[in-house]
Design an enzyme around this catalytic site. Structure first.
Site, PDB file in Angstrom:
ATOM      1  CB  CYS A  16       1.045   1.115  -2.503  1.00 21.73           C
ATOM      2  SG  CYS A  16       1.428   2.224  -1.127  1.00 21.73           S
ATOM      3  NE  ARG A  22       3.886   1.916  -4.990  1.00 23.05           N
ATOM      4  CZ  ARG A  22       4.005   0.612  -5.189  1.00 23.05           C
ATOM      5  NH1 ARG A  22       3.953   0.122  -6.413  1.00 23.05           N
ATOM      6  NH2 ARG A  22       4.171  -0.215  -4.180  1.00 23.05           N
ATOM      7  CG  ASP A 133       7.785   1.699  -3.979  1.00 19.47           C
ATOM      8  OD1 ASP A 133       7.818   2.913  -3.669  1.00 19.47           O
ATOM      9  OD2 ASP A 133       7.784   0.790  -3.135  1.00 19.47           O
TER      10      ASP A 133
END
Length: 169
Positions: A16, A22, A133
């Site tokens: 990420c 994440r 996100d």
């Protein structure tokens, strides 16, 4: 594992932006699935970020707390940046969103054997194509991430087991 037919390890990298929300969550979820299926000697997972923002940091407390409530441990993870060597080491490099994927593919050497795609390409059925996100969201954002990642990681591991003829032991 059958000692007469050694199996090569499969390496999966979750990516990420900053490697604190994440990708550590995806790393933790897949690691638990690997462990629960007796595949820890055959499938290895790690995570990284595109950016340098959080190198050496632990996962975001909100990610770690949400994951812990579902039985996932992120405590040993530390943020790192995607490295050039990752393209040779990992069989799968999986991005959480399209911007991450574009960066991954833009840096990918032509001789890299790594499969690159979105993690959610492995999801059975999802209302999302990317893992959003949650950094600037409330607690619900971290729950959405977990829901999406659990779905995709279960399907991903099933595909890895099938494609690579892995035996649990």
């Amino acid at each position: 594992m059958n000692p007469q037919s050694p199996q090569q390890q499969i390496h999966v990298l979750m990516v990420c932006l900053g490697n604190i929300c994440r990708s550590p969550t995806a790393h933790g979820v897949l690691q638990k699935l690997i462990d629960d299926n007796g595949l820890s000697e055959l499938v290895k997972v790690d995570s990284a970020g595109i950016s340098r923002y959080h190198i050496g940091s632990s996962p975001d407390n909100r990610s770690a707390s949400a994951a812990s409530l579902r039985g996932y441990d992120l405590s040993d993870q530390r943020a790192r940046q995607l490295a050039d060597s990752d393209y040779q080491q990992f069989n799968y490099i999986l991005a959480m969103d399209r911007a991450n994927l574009e960066e991954i593919e833009g840096r990918k050497p032509v001789d890299s054997p790594a499969h690159t795609s979105l993690l959610l390409d492995f999801a059975a059925e999802a209302d999302y194509s990317e893992v959003p996100d949650p950094y600037y969201s409330g607690a619900d954002g971290f729950e959405v991430v977990l829901d999406l990642v659990e779905n995709a990681c279960g399907e991903l591991l099933a595909q890895i087991i099938s494609e690579h003829n892995l035996d649990s032991f």
